[in-house]
Design a protein around this motif. Sequence first.
Motif, short mmCIF file in Angstrom:
data_model
loop_
_atom_site.label_atom_id
_atom_site.label_comp_id
_atom_site.label_asym_id
_atom_site.label_seq_id
_atom_site.Cartn_x
_atom_site.Cartn_y
_atom_site.Cartn_z
N ARG A 12 -3.56 -8.70 2.42
CA ARG A 12 -3.33 -8.23 3.84
C ARG A 12 -2.21 -7.15 3.61
NH1 ARG A 12 -3.86 -11.27 9.28
NH2 ARG A 12 -5.81 -11.71 8.03
N ALA A 13 -1.16 -7.49 3.21
CA ALA A 13 -0.09 -6.84 2.87
C ALA A 13 -0.18 -5.84 2.16
CB ALA A 13 1.38 -7.75 2.57
N GLY A 14 -0.74 -5.82 1.01
CA GLY A 14 -0.89 -5.11 -0.26
C GLY A 14 -1.97 -4.06 0.31
N ALA A 15 -3.00 -4.44 1.06
CA ALA A 15 -3.88 -3.46 1.64
C ALA A 15 -3.24 -2.38 2.50
CB ALA A 15 -5.10 -4.43 2.22
N LEU A 16 -2.33 -2.94 3.57
CA LEU A 16 -1.62 -2.14 4.28
C LEU A 16 -0.74 -1.05 3.62
CD1 LEU A 16 -0.94 -1.43 7.23
CD2 LEU A 16 0.70 -3.13 7.34
N ARG A 17 -0.07 -1.60 2.44
CA ARG A 17 0.55 -0.69 1.84
C ARG A 17 -0.23 0.49 1.24
NH1 ARG A 17 3.30 -5.32 0.42
NH2 ARG A 17 2.26 -5.44 -1.51
N ARG A 18 -1.25 -0.02 0.59
CA ARG A 18 -2.32 0.82 0.08
C ARG A 18 -3.01 1.93 0.89
NH1 ARG A 18 -4.59 1.11 -4.99
NH2 ARG A 18 -6.90 1.78 -5.36
N ALA A 19 -3.22 1.50 2.08
CA ALA A 19 -3.65 2.38 3.09
C ALA A 19 -2.62 3.25 3.93
CB ALA A 19 -4.45 1.60 4.16
N ALA A 20 -1.47 2.98 3.58
CA ALA A 20 -0.30 3.72 4.49
C ALA A 20 -0.42 5.22 4.35
CB ALA A 20 1.01 3.32 3.83
N PRO A 21 -0.67 6.02 3.24
CA PRO A 21 -0.81 7.37 3.26
C PRO A 21 -1.99 7.84 4.16
CG PRO A 21 -0.66 6.53 1.07
CD PRO A 21 -0.96 5.43 2.00
N ALA A 22 -3.12 7.19 4.32
CA ALA A 22 -4.22 7.24 5.14
C ALA A 22 -3.81 7.37 6.24
CB ALA A 22 -5.49 6.57 4.66
N LEU A 23 -3.12 6.19 6.91
CA LEU A 23 -2.95 5.96 8.19
C LEU A 23 -1.98 6.81 8.60
CD1 LEU A 23 -2.68 1.93 8.21
CD2 LEU A 23 -4.66 3.43 8.90
N ALA A 24 -0.94 7.21 7.80
CA ALA A 24 -0.04 8.24 8.24
C ALA A 24 -0.67 9.64 8.45
CB ALA A 24 1.21 8.26 7.18
#
Length: 395
Positions: A12-24
Amino acid sequence: MTDLETRAAPSRAGALRRAAPALAGYAAVRALGLLALFLWSEARDKSAYTLLTARWDALWYVRVAELGYGYEVRLPNGDVHSNLAFFPLLPWLERLVAAVSPLSYADGGFLVSLLASLAAAWGIFAVVDHVYGRRAGVCTVLLWAVLPVGIVQSMAYSESLFTALAAWSLYAVLTGRWVTAGTLALLTGLTRPVGLAVVAAVWVSAAAAFAREGRAAGPDVTDMPADGTTRTRRVLAMLLAPLGTAGYVLWVGHRTGRGPLGYLDVQAGWRNGFDGGYAFARFVAEKFTSFPAALAGVGLILGVASVVWLYVTGVRQRQPLPLLVYTGVVTALALCASSYFGSKPRLLLPAFPLLLPLAVALARTRTRRSVAVLVCMAVVSAGYGAFWLNGSGPP
């Protein structure tokens, strides 16, 4: 379909970091849209927040949250608009927010939509990243954000909540988390009628998995790929998935005293139904009886042709089966329903896999060029959303 169940999902933590550019990027696009709406509304002496939370369907959801079901409006032409047409999950969440905080039901709807839109963006990224990679995932999220009707993602409507649940259910199917997929499908069925699309994706994907295992277990194969626990979870997912839609529809039938088809009668009071696209085709044809209405007719035909082309392209690109099934059902229900025709772009909003051919192509271009394209689209989308909500807006 590629058997994607065997691919490991990140933590979950790795997935959130990976998705960070998309979410930003998604948050930036939505902030731009809200800023444009605020400035445009101020210039017209209107409240942007009211446009987002207290008009059209948002009012109906608030009435359900506040008063429960049973409210209806009888129009002079005999039509009956009943709030039973609105599925209960969003009003339940609005009531929950109001119960645990000083926020009103309308505030709760806006908050739920805000959080759900971010969850939807993350879910879309997770699905596309799993299939096509991180860059395509970012591009898909941003394309979904800059859609002309993207402002609906920030309204107290159920589109963002539904898309979030649908995207994560599809991701659960792709990663073999069957019970999670079925549970989320159940919740989509409590959110919108198009929850049937998620149910269909779960059922068809599970059936295809069973069929693959049946072929692998032939007399010439010595290595059995399946195990009993996985099969049990698939069956459980298939049992869970339709419970939301079926439960609400049957409850409405009991409430109205009209049996299993009672919900169809409620929708008929809103002049909603499924006619295979006949009413929409007539609506488009009538545009060609005068000018400049004919230009609108040409635009509608091009729009429908584009949607069909995107879906066919997805089939040719061999998108995973659950995405094709889900997108096909969402698109068919949107285009072939006899509901208010101005709402069709909004009804297509959850069909995010339609964007995959464009996202994959955009991901292959140079970063500078793709950023320029997305920034231009974001500005146009923000301006259109502000204009739209201050005008006719979405019903």
